[in-house]
Scaffold this active site. Structure first.
Site, PDB file in Angstrom:
ATOM      1  CG  ASP A  92      59.539   7.780  19.448  1.00 23.24           C
ATOM      2  OD1 ASP A  92      59.758   7.857  20.683  1.00 23.24           O
ATOM      3  OD2 ASP A  92      60.450   7.794  18.599  1.00 23.24           O
ATOM      4  CG  HIS A  93      56.176   8.120  25.969  1.00 24.96           C
ATOM      5  ND1 HIS A  93      56.094   9.464  26.254  1.00 24.96           N
ATOM      6  CD2 HIS A  93      55.404   7.505  26.887  1.00 24.96           C
ATOM      7  CE1 HIS A  93      55.305   9.635  27.308  1.00 24.96           C
ATOM      8  NE2 HIS A  93      54.875   8.466  27.698  1.00 24.96           N
TER       9      HIS A  93
END
Lengths: 456, 326
Positions: A428-429
C-alpha cells in the site's frame, strides 16, 4: 415478560446463521452464559450463549434452520407465562434486504422533496434515536453495532430510505461495507462514521466495492495495544491523496524478488532428521513455516511494513501478528499467528498446522482470524511460479509466495541448477514507498539464503 | 515581539503607513484633536498635522464621498466611522461609488480607500448601536471585507488594506480595542484572503471571525476538557474568503460549525456552509451547523442581550450536535 434470544452476529461478516444443534430444551432452566445452541456462521461453528437467566420457553426455530442475524430463535422467561406467537421469518428475508440496499444505494432518494419554509434561526438537530433494548444485544462488535430494537434484521429505517452521512457512504464504498446492515446511531437512525468502526465488509451491496482477497478484519476481540500511532506528515498526506486518485482506494504496487532456496532446503532436511525421534517429531516443518519465520524476523527490522493504514494515521505495530491465508472448501480465511516474531520455528510450525486444520473444519473463533499486521499467501504447492496477492486492508502489505523450482542460474561464475523461489510483495503506497518495500524484501531474501540468520 | 493592545496595534499600522507613504491620510469624526473616539489615532495629529489627520463634521455620507473622490485622484484615504452603525448613512458611497468605480471606468480609475471603525455589539448600547454588518458589505462585488481578531492581525491586515489598490471595508470590534496580544516587531504585512488556524484540532472545525474567535477559542477550551479537539479557523478576511484553508480543515475533521456575531439569515456563515457542502460533501459526517446572534433587534436589557449573543456554551452545544453527542 419473556425475553427473546436472537441469532447473534458471531462473526464480523455474518448476515445469517444456521442453527446446528439445540443444547437446551424447552423447560430447561437456563443461567446467564449457558450454551443454548451451536450456530454455524459464514466462517465457523460457534456457541450461542444465554444472556439472561430463566426457563427456556420455546425453540422458535428448528435445528437446521437458517435465519438472519437478530431474528428470534428462542424465548426465555418464567415457566407458564403467556408467550407471544412466533414471528414469521421467511428465508428470503436476507436476499430481499440485500436487494433493497442495492436499490437504495444505486438510486438517489426517491422521495419527492417538499419545499420547506426557510429556517431563519440557528438549527438544532432532532434528538438522537432512543436507547435500544439491551436484552436483544448482539455481541459487542462495536459500541454502536449492538442492540437492535426489532426482531427483524435491521432494515433501512423510514420506508426503505437509507440514512447515512456522506462520509459514512464514502467509507462504506471504500471498504465494501453494506450500510443496510449497520445500525445508525445518528438522528433517525442515520449511519455516521463512528458506526462503521469495526464493521467488516459484507458481500457488497454497493457495487462500488473492490473485491478484496479476504474480508476486512473487523476490530473485534483483539486488544488494541502494542502499537504506536504515527501522525501523517504533509508529505505522506500528499502521497496518499495523489496515489489514490490515480489507482483507487488502495494504491498498490508490486515488488518481486527471487531467493535461492538451496540452504533452506538443506536446513529443513537436517531439522526433520534431527527431530525425527525427538519429542516433537509429529511437527513437520514445512517450507512455508520457514518462510513465515523469516517474514516475522525480517518485519522486526522494517516496522513500516508491519503497519496499518488508518485513514488519518499510520499504525505501526510493535509485534508481528502474521495472517496466513488458508484455502478452505468454498473460500479462504487468514488465521493469525500472534507474536510470530517471538516464536521459534517449531512453535510456528505447530501453530500454523493447528490453525489451518481448524480453519478447514470451520472452527476458528473471530479473534483467531482478525487483527493480523501482515499476511502471507503461498500458492507454491499448487505449482504457481509467482503471483500478486491482494492486500487485506487495513494491513499495508501482503507477501505472495510462489513455488520452489530448480532453475538454471548464474552461480559462482557458472550456470548451475539451483532451487529458486519468487516472492511478490504487494504494498500500500500510502504507507510503504518503493525503497521501503525493497529493503524489506532484501532482508527477507538474505535470511532465506542464509537461514542461520533466523536463529541469530 | 511586543505586547500591544488591539487599539495600539491599529495606531502603529496607521503611523507606519503614513510615514511610509505621504498619500495616506486619516479622516473622520473626532480623529484629530480628540485623538479618536476610541483613541485609535492617538498622537497622529501631532506627528502628521491637520492636512493628514482631518476632523470632519457629523456627515458620514459627505466625508465618505470626499474619501472616494480623494482616492480616485490618487490619494490613499483611511476613513474612520465612529461605528459601522452610523456608516449606514454612507453605504451609498461604498456600494454605488467605491465598489463599482474600477469596473465602470473599464479599469481606468481605482478607489484605494480604507473604511474603518468598530462594528458589532458592545454592552447595552441598544438595538441601533449593536449591529454586525459585515454581510452587507461582503455581498457587494468590488469590496474587500477584513475583520481581524487579534492585535497582530489588526496591525498586519490594516497595513495590507492601506496598500491595497481597491476599497477595503475594515471592521474592528469595540470590545476588542483593549485586548492585548503579542505583535511581531518590525515590518509585518499579512496578505488579505488568508485564514489563520488559531487552534489545531482533529474532531471538528469551528470557522469564525472577529469577536467570535475568542468565543470559539473559549468553547474549544471547554471541549478539550472533555477530550474533544476543536480546530479553530479564523477567517480574518471575509472577502476574499480563504476557501482552501476551511476545506482542508474540514477534510481532516469531517465536521464543521460556523460562528458569527451577526444574524443568521444570509449571514457570512451561510457562505461558508455553501462552500463546505459544495466542495467537501463527501467529507462530512454531519450537517454543518451555525451559531449566530438571535434573529431579533439587540435587546437593551442586560440579560436578554446576553441571551441574544453567540457564546461559548452555544458553540459547545453545536459541536456536540455535529459529533452526535447531545
Amino acid at each position: 415478560m419473556a425475553t427473546k434470544v436472537v441469532m447473534e452476529a458471531l462473526s464480523p461478516t455474518m448476515e445469517e446463521g444456521r442453527l446446528v444443534e439445540w443444547k437446551k430444551q424447552p423447560g430447561d432452566a437456563v443461567a446467564v452464559g449457558d450454551v443454548l445452541a451451536e450456530v454455524e456462521t459464514d466462517k465457523a461453528v460457534m456457541e450461542l450463549a444465554a444472556r439472561v437467566g430463566g426457563t427456556l420457553l420455546r425453540h422458535t426455530i428448528e435445528e437446521g434452520a437458517t435465519v438472519p442475524v437478530s431474528a428470534e430463535v428462542a424465548l426465555i422467561g418464567s415457566p407458564g407465562e403467556e408467550i407471544p406467537p412466533p414471528p414469521q421469518v421467511t428465508p428470503d428475508d436476507v436476499t430481499a434486504r440485500a436487494r433493497t440496499a442495492e436499490r437504495v444505494l444505486a438510486a438517489p432518494d426517491a422521495e419527492a422533496t417538499q419545499p420547506s419554509p426557510g429556517r431563519d434561526r440557528p438549527v438544532s438537530m432532532p434528538p438522537a434515536a432512543p436507547a435500544r433494548a439491551v436484552t436483544e444485544s448482539a455481541p459487542p462488535l462495536a459500541p454502536t453495532a449492538a442492540a437492535r430494537a426489532t426482531p427483524a434484521a435491521p432494515a433501512p429505517p423510514s420506508g426503505g430510505r437509507l440514512r447515512a452521512s456522506p462520509l459514512a457512504r464514502r467509507i462504506a464504498a471504500e471498504r465494501g461495507l453494506d450500510l443496510a446492515r449497520v445500525q445508525g446511531s445518528g438522528p433517525e437512525g442515520r449511519v455516521v462514521a463512528r458506526d462503521l468502526d469495526g464493521v467488516g465488509a459484507a458481500p457488497a451491496a454497493s457495487g462500488t466495492a473492490r473485491g478484496a482477497a479476504v474480508a476486512r478484519p473487523a476490530r473485534i476481540a483483539f486488544p488494541a495495544e502494542g502499537f504506536t500511532d504515527q501522525p501523517l506528515t504533509q508529505m505522506r498526506r500528499a502521497i496518499a491523496r495523489r496515489l489514490v486518485q490515480s489507482i483507487g482506494p488502495i494504491p498498490t504496487f508490486y515488488l518481486t524478488a527471487e531467493a535461492d532456496m538451496e540452504r533452506v532446503t538443506e536446513a529443513r532436511a537436517a531439522l526433520l532428521e534431527a527431530a525425527a525421534d525427538g519429542p516433537s517429531a509429529a511437527v513437520k516443518v514445512s517450507f512455508n513455516d520457514v518462510i513465515l519465520k523469516a517474514v516475522a524476523t525480517a518485519l522486526r527490522q522494517h516496522p513500516m511494513c508491519n503497519a496499518w493504514w488508518e485513514d488519518d494515521r499510520i499504525r505501526l505495530w510493535h509485534d508481528v501478528h502474521l495472517g496466513v491465508a488458508v484455502a478452505i472448501e468454498d473460500g479462504l480465511i487468514t488465521p493469525v499467528i500472534r507474536h510470530a516474531d517471538q516464536k521459534s520455528l517449531r512453535e510456528i510450525a505447530a501453530e500454523a498446522g493447528e490453525l489451518a486444520a481448524r480453519a478447514r473444519a470451520r472452527r476458528l473463533a473471530p479473534d483467531e482470524y482478525t487483527g493480523a499486521t501482515f499476511s502471507v499467501s503461498n500458492l507454491g504447492m499448487l505449482g504457481i511460479d509467482e503471483f500478486t496477492a491482494i492486500i487485506n486492508p487495513p494491513e499495508a502489505a501482503i507477501l505472495a509466495v510462489g513455488r520452489i523450482e530448480e532453475r538454471p542460474v548464474a552461480h559462482g561464475g557458472q550456470v548451475a541448477l539451483r532451487r529458486r523461489m519468487r516472492m511478490t510483495l504487494s504494498c500500500d503506497h500510502r504507507v510503504i514507498d518503493g525503497a521501503t518495500g525493497a529493503r524489506f524484501l532484501q532482508t527477507l531474501t538474505g535470511m532465506l539464503e542464509n537461514p542461520l540468520a533466523l536463529v541469530w | 515581539m511586543t505586547t500591544l493592545t488591539y487599539r495600539d496595534a491599529l495606531n502603529a499600522a496607521l503611523r507606519e503607513e503614513m510615514r511610509r507613504d505621504p498619500n495616506v491620510f486619516l479622516m473622520g469624526e473626532e480623529v484629530g484633536v480628540y485623538q479618536g473616539a476610541y483613541k485609535v489615532s492617538r498622537g497622529l495629529l501631532d506627528e502628521f498635522g491637520p492636512m493628514r489627520v482631518v476632523d470632519t463634521p457629523i456627515t458620514e455620507l459627505g466625508f465618505a464621498g470626499v474619501g472616494v473622490g480623494a482616492a480616485m485622484v490618487g490619494l490613499r484615504p483611511v476613513i474612520e466611522f465612529m461605528t459601522w452603525n452610523f456608516a449606514l448613512l454612507a453605504i451609498d458611497q461604498l456600494v454605488n461609488s467605491a465598489a463599482k468605480m474600477r469596473y465602470m471606468s473599464a479599469g481606468q480609475v481605482g478607489v484605494p480607500a480604507v473604511f474603518r471603525g468598530p462594528g458589532g455589539a458592545a454592552l447595552q448600547l441598544g438595538a441601533q448601536h449593536s449591529q454586525a454588518f459585515e454581510a452587507y458589505y461582503a455581498h457587494i462585488p468590488g469590496l474587500k471585507v477584513v475583520m481581524p481578531a487579534t492585535p497582530a492581525d489588526a496591525k498586519g491586515l490594516l497595513k495590507s488594506a492601506i496598500r491595497d489598490p481597491d476599497p477595503v471595508v475594515f471592521i474592528e470590534g469595540e470590545m476588542l480595542y483593549n485586548v492585548k496580544g503579542e505583535v511581531p516587531d518590525g515590518e509585518q504585512v499579512i496578505p488579505l484572503g488568508l485564514a489563520d488556524i488559531k487552534r489545531a484540532g482533529r474532531d471538528v472545525t469551528i470557522v469564525c471571525h472577529s469577536k467570535s474567535v475568542a468565543v470559539s477559542l473559549r468553547a474549544a477550551e471547554q471541549l478539550a476538557a472533555e477530550g474533544i479537539e476543536a480546530e479553530v479557523v479564523d477567517l480574518r478576511t471575509i472577502r476574499p474568503l480563504d476557501e482552501a484553508t476551511v476545506l482542508e480543515s474540514v477534510a481532516h475533521t469531517h465536521r464543521c460549525v460556523v460562528v458569527e456575531e451577526g444574524w443568521h439569515f444570509a449571514g457570512v456563515g451561510a457562505q461558508v456552509v455553501d462552500v463546505v457542502q459544495r466542495d467537501a460533501f463527501d467529507q462530512l459526517d454531519a450537517p454543518v451547523l451555525r451559531v449566530t446572534g438571535a434573529d431579533v433587534p439587540m435587546p437593551y436589557n442586560k440579560f436578554l442581550e446576553r441571551a441574544a449573543k453567540a457564546d461559548p456554551e452555544k458553540v459547545v452545544g453545536a459541536v456536540r450536535d455535529v459529533l452526535y453527542q447531545s
